[in-house]
Design a protein around this motif. Sequence first.
Motif, PDB file in Angstrom:
ATOM      1  N   SER A 108      47.215  38.522   9.429  1.00  0.00           N
ATOM      2  CA  SER A 108      48.005  37.782   8.934  1.00  0.00           C
ATOM      3  C   SER A 108      48.255  36.357   9.642  1.00  0.00           C
ATOM      4  O   SER A 108      48.349  35.095   9.094  1.00  0.00           O
ATOM      5  CB  SER A 108      49.388  38.326   8.879  1.00  0.00           C
ATOM      6  OG  SER A 108      49.606  38.981  10.271  1.00  0.00           O
ATOM      7  N   PRO A 109      48.364  36.159  10.926  1.00  0.00           N
ATOM      8  CA  PRO A 109      48.294  34.878  11.608  1.00  0.00           C
ATOM      9  C   PRO A 109      47.042  33.913  11.124  1.00  0.00           C
ATOM     10  O   PRO A 109      47.266  32.770  11.067  1.00  0.00           O
ATOM     11  CB  PRO A 109      48.411  35.209  13.130  1.00  0.00           C
ATOM     12  CG  PRO A 109      48.665  36.568  13.147  1.00  0.00           C
ATOM     13  CD  PRO A 109      48.116  37.333  12.225  1.00  0.00           C
ATOM     14  N   TYR A 110      45.926  34.614  11.406  1.00  0.00           N
ATOM     15  CA  TYR A 110      44.763  33.873  10.975  1.00  0.00           C
ATOM     16  C   TYR A 110      44.849  33.285   9.421  1.00  0.00           C
ATOM     17  O   TYR A 110      44.597  32.325   9.229  1.00  0.00           O
ATOM     18  CB  TYR A 110      43.747  34.678  10.963  1.00  0.00           C
ATOM     19  CG  TYR A 110      42.254  33.910  10.765  1.00  0.00           C
ATOM     20  CD1 TYR A 110      41.589  33.083  11.612  1.00  0.00           C
ATOM     21  CD2 TYR A 110      41.469  34.064   9.368  1.00  0.00           C
ATOM     22  CE1 TYR A 110      40.522  32.523  11.423  1.00  0.00           C
ATOM     23  CE2 TYR A 110      40.515  33.455   9.269  1.00  0.00           C
ATOM     24  CZ  TYR A 110      39.816  32.774  10.119  1.00  0.00           C
ATOM     25  OH  TYR A 110      38.687  32.013   9.605  1.00  0.00           O
ATOM     26  N   SER A 111      45.107  34.228   8.593  1.00  0.00           N
ATOM     27  CA  SER A 111      45.183  33.765   7.111  1.00  0.00           C
ATOM     28  C   SER A 111      46.275  32.932   7.014  1.00  0.00           C
ATOM     29  O   SER A 111      46.086  31.823   6.179  1.00  0.00           O
ATOM     30  CB  SER A 111      45.616  34.960   6.020  1.00  0.00           C
ATOM     31  OG  SER A 111      45.717  34.784   4.919  1.00  0.00           O
ATOM     32  N   ALA A 112      47.624  32.952   7.552  1.00  0.00           N
ATOM     33  CA  ALA A 112      48.670  31.736   7.678  1.00  0.00           C
ATOM     34  C   ALA A 112      48.223  30.482   8.039  1.00  0.00           C
ATOM     35  O   ALA A 112      48.343  29.391   7.560  1.00  0.00           O
ATOM     36  CB  ALA A 112      49.871  32.236   8.066  1.00  0.00           C
ATOM     37  N   SER A 113      47.392  30.771   9.205  1.00  0.00           N
ATOM     38  CA  SER A 113      46.740  29.298   9.820  1.00  0.00           C
ATOM     39  C   SER A 113      45.738  28.586   8.891  1.00  0.00           C
ATOM     40  O   SER A 113      45.856  27.453   8.862  1.00  0.00           O
ATOM     41  CB  SER A 113      46.050  29.657  11.246  1.00  0.00           C
ATOM     42  OG  SER A 113      45.057  30.112  11.153  1.00  0.00           O
ATOM     43  N   LYS A 114      45.160  29.557   8.031  1.00  0.00           N
ATOM     44  CA  LYS A 114      43.955  28.563   7.270  1.00  0.00           C
ATOM     45  C   LYS A 114      44.859  28.119   6.089  1.00  0.00           C
ATOM     46  O   LYS A 114      44.488  27.119   5.386  1.00  0.00           O
ATOM     47  CB  LYS A 114      43.188  29.706   7.042  1.00  0.00           C
ATOM     48  CG  LYS A 114      42.195  29.842   8.134  1.00  0.00           C
ATOM     49  CD  LYS A 114      41.415  28.832   8.889  1.00  0.00           C
ATOM     50  CE  LYS A 114      40.752  28.948   9.794  1.00  0.00           C
ATOM     51  NZ  LYS A 114      39.830  27.874  10.504  1.00  0.00           N
TER      52      LYS A 114
END
Length: 250
Positions: free
Chosen positions: A153-159
């Motif tokens: 989730s943090p990676y997806s949100a960052s992208k």
Amino acid sequence: MTDFTELFNLKGKKIIVTGGAQGIGHEFVKAFKQAGAEIVVLDISDKVASLSSLNVGYIKCDLMEVEKIKLYFKQALELLDGKLDVLINCAGIIKRSPAVDVPLDTWQKIFNLNVLSLFELSRLAAVEMKKFGQGKIINLSSIVSIVGAYNSSPYSASKGAVLQLTKSLSNEWAQYGIQVNAIAPGYILTDMNSDILQDSVRKKEFEDRIPSKKWGDPQDIVGTAMFLATKASDYVTGILIPVDGGVLSR
């Protein structure tokens, strides 16, 4: 009249690539160097041998140390004799775990590298590019900026943030001749995906989602980046280009 021989000419272009010591970023460095560009890499990696053989500039740095980014950028600009044509924001990290288990400091580290460093470098680059009335900023987003991710989730949100930043910065800077665009790689054979690639069952599950029926190679991203770095894309700005074997079309 347009000189079409110059549309894809990168000879002498001055380029900064973050995360250029490995993976997709390293493929960019090799291709742009072969095309005649002058390159400085910003990366935390110790894999300098692969860069020294290419005769490119290298600044070892941790872009999560956001307070030092201005210094790193200044050093890179000096190596490029004070001019910057293209910034490629490729550095990024992922930490896979269920959302309820993600420590907040892990979230912060991911956003510091994937988003905040990109924002700061882009602002610094835009100031320099405005002086010459032209420039290219290429951001590495991901298909998970559109479809979401599982246990990331943090990676997806960052992208997703990278995608929206790309649009917003394009809105501000297109008037100065600066094009800001993003590339969304799909499932690519990189170290970032090593945990999936080492699991034959999961690897096959991912392949089954890809209409092209194969994982992408880092070299598959190069052509799109070269297009976005050249005059061929002078009227292309604020967009996301998927390079994903067809995943987002399903």
